[in-house]
Design a protein around this motif. Structure first.
Motif, PDB file in Angstrom:
ATOM      1  N   PHE A 120       0.825  -1.204   0.000  1.00 11.02           N
ATOM      2  CA  PHE A 120       0.000   0.000   0.000  1.00 11.02           C
ATOM      3  C   PHE A 120       0.868   1.267   0.000  1.00 11.02           C
ATOM      4  N   ALA A 121       2.007   1.224   0.695  1.00 10.11           N
ATOM      5  CA  ALA A 121       2.902   2.384   0.690  1.00 10.11           C
ATOM      6  C   ALA A 121       3.506   2.597  -0.693  1.00 10.11           C
ATOM      7  N   ALA A 122       3.860   1.510  -1.391  1.00  7.40           N
ATOM      8  CA  ALA A 122       4.454   1.631  -2.722  1.00  7.40           C
ATOM      9  C   ALA A 122       3.436   2.076  -3.760  1.00  7.40           C
ATOM     10  N   MET A 123       2.165   1.731  -3.565  1.00 15.29           N
ATOM     11  CA  MET A 123       1.133   2.139  -4.523  1.00 15.29           C
ATOM     12  C   MET A 123       0.897   3.645  -4.488  1.00 15.29           C
ATOM     13  N   ARG A 124       1.214   4.298  -3.365  1.00 23.24           N
ATOM     14  CA  ARG A 124       1.033   5.747  -3.237  1.00 23.24           C
ATOM     15  C   ARG A 124       2.317   6.374  -2.696  1.00 23.24           C
ATOM     16  N   PRO A 125       3.404   6.343  -3.484  1.00 25.78           N
ATOM     17  CA  PRO A 125       4.690   6.860  -2.993  1.00 25.78           C
ATOM     18  C   PRO A 125       4.635   8.358  -2.700  1.00 25.78           C
ATOM     19  N   HIS A 126       5.292   8.746  -1.598  1.00 26.58           N
ATOM     20  CA  HIS A 126       5.422  10.143  -1.178  1.00 26.58           C
ATOM     21  C   HIS A 126       4.064  10.775  -0.870  1.00 26.58           C
ATOM     22  N   SER A 127       3.083   9.963  -0.573  1.00 27.53           N
ATOM     23  CA  SER A 127       1.777  10.481  -0.185  1.00 27.53           C
ATOM     24  C   SER A 127       1.651  10.448   1.328  1.00 27.53           C
ATOM     25  N   LEU A 128       0.501  10.900   1.811  1.00 24.08           N
ATOM     26  CA  LEU A 128       0.260  10.878   3.252  1.00 24.08           C
ATOM     27  C   LEU A 128       0.210   9.450   3.774  1.00 24.08           C
ATOM     28  N   VAL A 129      -0.391   8.546   2.985  1.00 21.27           N
ATOM     29  CA  VAL A 129      -0.458   7.136   3.381  1.00 21.27           C
ATOM     30  C   VAL A 129       0.943   6.536   3.457  1.00 21.27           C
ATOM     31  N   ASP A 130       1.759   6.823   2.449  1.00 19.09           N
ATOM     32  CA  ASP A 130       3.136   6.316   2.434  1.00 19.09           C
ATOM     33  C   ASP A 130       3.924   6.838   3.623  1.00 19.09           C
ATOM     34  N   SER A 131       3.798   8.129   3.897  1.00 17.77           N
ATOM     35  CA  SER A 131       4.536   8.712   5.020  1.00 17.77           C
ATOM     36  C   SER A 131       4.082   8.123   6.349  1.00 17.77           C
ATOM     37  N   ALA A 132       2.769   7.942   6.515  1.00 14.06           N
ATOM     38  CA  ALA A 132       2.252   7.382   7.764  1.00 14.06           C
ATOM     39  C   ALA A 132       2.740   5.949   7.959  1.00 14.06           C
ATOM     40  N   ILE A 133       2.705   5.147   6.893  1.00 12.56           N
ATOM     41  CA  ILE A 133       3.153   3.752   7.013  1.00 12.56           C
ATOM     42  C   ILE A 133       4.638   3.692   7.334  1.00 12.56           C
ATOM     43  N   MET A 134       5.448   4.525   6.707  1.00 10.28           N
ATOM     44  CA  MET A 134       6.879   4.504   6.966  1.00 10.28           C
ATOM     45  C   MET A 134       7.206   4.995   8.372  1.00 10.28           C
ATOM     46  N   ILE A 135       6.419   5.952   8.877  1.00 13.64           N
ATOM     47  CA  ILE A 135       6.625   6.399  10.263  1.00 13.64           C
ATOM     48  C   ILE A 135       6.318   5.266  11.229  1.00 13.64           C
ATOM     49  N   VAL A 136       5.203   4.564  10.975  1.00  7.55           N
ATOM     50  CA  VAL A 136       4.848   3.421  11.819  1.00  7.55           C
ATOM     51  C   VAL A 136       5.921   2.330  11.731  1.00  7.55           C
ATOM     52  N   ALA A 137       6.438   2.080  10.512  1.00  6.79           N
ATOM     53  CA  ALA A 137       7.478   1.065  10.344  1.00  6.79           C
ATOM     54  C   ALA A 137       8.754   1.449  11.076  1.00  6.79           C
ATOM     55  N   THR A 138       9.111   2.744  11.013  1.00  9.62           N
ATOM     56  CA  THR A 138      10.301   3.207  11.728  1.00  9.62           C
ATOM     57  C   THR A 138      10.137   3.066  13.241  1.00  9.62           C
ATOM     58  N   LEU A 139       8.953   3.403  13.730  1.00  8.50           N
ATOM     59  CA  LEU A 139       8.689   3.235  15.162  1.00  8.50           C
ATOM     60  C   LEU A 139       8.725   1.764  15.554  1.00  8.50           C
ATOM     61  N   GLY A 140       8.210   0.900  14.664  1.00  9.51           N
ATOM     62  CA  GLY A 140       8.231  -0.531  14.951  1.00  9.51           C
ATOM     63  C   GLY A 140       9.635  -1.091  15.086  1.00  9.51           C
ATOM     64  N   VAL A 141      10.569  -0.536  14.318  1.00  9.93           N
ATOM     65  CA  VAL A 141      11.964  -0.965  14.418  1.00  9.93           C
ATOM     66  C   VAL A 141      12.639  -0.353  15.639  1.00  9.93           C
ATOM     67  N   ALA A 142      12.291   0.916  15.939  1.00  8.75           N
ATOM     68  CA  ALA A 142      12.988   1.646  17.006  1.00  8.75           C
ATOM     69  C   ALA A 142      12.500   1.269  18.401  1.00  8.75           C
ATOM     70  N   VAL A 143      11.209   0.954  18.536  1.00  8.04           N
ATOM     71  CA  VAL A 143      10.652   0.671  19.864  1.00  8.04           C
ATOM     72  C   VAL A 143      11.137  -0.695  20.344  1.00  8.04           C
ATOM     73  N   PRO A 144      11.682  -0.801  21.550  1.00  3.44           N
ATOM     74  CA  PRO A 144      12.115  -2.109  22.070  1.00  3.44           C
ATOM     75  C   PRO A 144      10.945  -3.067  22.218  1.00  3.44           C
ATOM     76  N   GLY A 145      11.202  -4.321  21.901  1.00  2.00           N
ATOM     77  CA  GLY A 145      10.141  -5.315  21.960  1.00  2.00           C
ATOM     78  C   GLY A 145       9.575  -5.516  23.347  1.00  2.00           C
ATOM     79  N   PHE A 146      10.431  -5.449  24.368  1.00  2.00           N
ATOM     80  CA  PHE A 146       9.943  -5.676  25.728  1.00  2.00           C
ATOM     81  C   PHE A 146       9.011  -4.559  26.169  1.00  2.00           C
ATOM     82  N   TRP A 147       9.285  -3.310  25.719  1.00  2.43           N
ATOM     83  CA  TRP A 147       8.410  -2.199  26.074  1.00  2.43           C
ATOM     84  C   TRP A 147       7.055  -2.346  25.387  1.00  2.43           C
ATOM     85  N   PHE A 148       7.087  -2.760  24.122  1.00  9.33           N
ATOM     86  CA  PHE A 148       5.830  -2.957  23.401  1.00  9.33           C
ATOM     87  C   PHE A 148       5.031  -4.091  24.037  1.00  9.33           C
TER      88      PHE A 148
END
Length: 223
Positions: A120-148
């Motif tokens: 879905f992010a690739a279907m709408r590159p540089h859009s609001l949907v793409d930016s939101a998904i990439m922000i969520v993906a970045t947070l998913g990598v950055a947030v420690p698993g034990f805290w989540f």
């Protein structure tokens, strides 16, 4: 090919050797005496401590202890648990079904969620949907698993009482740990899927498919 396999085999042996040395040293550097822990903090005489220390081979030099550790581990003998006094190999085998079940559930969530978000992010590159998904993906990598995991337990087990906070043997007990494992992995898969999809969507056969008048859904999910 043979040389590649030989290099991989040599590197694997070196890594295994390094890991075994690291594990062995960490076990000896951890504060506390395993013999005292096995016999209890109080009530054990000096003779009992020395007898068990000799029985476990802890009175021998470190290189002898390491050799015994490796030689027994290669044969599948990991000794006995200090707490339960049962063979460690038996304890591991008892937990393997639950481990495989949790791994499969976590991988299913990671692949399904990660690929869906990436597409879905690739279907709408540089859009609001793409930016939101990439922000969520970045947070998913950055947030420690034990805290989540603690956040999920507090929200869905303590506050809302939807899923159990611990235990096993049921599908409901598998949800929270599987989601915890799957979320962090899905973030990585989403980023990889997006970059691969963007590269693929620029290929000539995709341009040709669009020029033929195929719908975007057919182009993305079929071609």
């Amino acid at each position: 090919m043979i040389r590649y396999l030989q290099r991989r085999l040599v590197s694997t042996v070196i890594v295994l050797f390094g890991v075994s040395v690291l594990v062995f040293l960490v076990l000896h550097l951890i504060p506390g005496d395993p013999v005292t822990l096995a016999l209890g903090q109080s009530g054990a005489s000096g003779q009992d401590i020395e007898r068990l220390r000799k029985q476990l081979g802890l009175d021998q030099p470190l290189y002898v202890q390491y050799w015994n550790f490796v030689s027994h581990a290669v044969r599948g003998d990991f000794g006995r648990s200090i707490v339960s006094r049962r063979p460690v190999g038996t304890l591991i085998r008892e937990q393997l079904p639950a481990t495989f079940q949790l791994t499969l559930a976590g991988m299913t969530i990671a692949i399904a969620l990660g690929m869906t978000l990436g597409v879905f992010a690739a279907m709408r590159p540089h859009s609001l949907v793409d930016s939101a998904i990439m922000i969520v993906a970045t947070l998913g990598v950055a947030v420690p698993g034990f805290w989540f995991a603690l956040l999920l337990i507090y929200t869905f087990a303590v506050h809302w009482h939807i899923f159990p906070a611990a235990g096993g043997g049921s599908a409901r007990a598998l949800v929270l740990p599987a989601v915890t494992l799957g979320i962090s992995a899905s973030a990585v898969i989403a980023r990889l899927t997006r970059s691969s999809m963007l590269e693929t969507l620029r290929q000539e056969y995709i341009v040709t498919a669009r020029a033929k008048g195929l719908t975007e859904r057919v182009v993305v999910f079929s071609h």
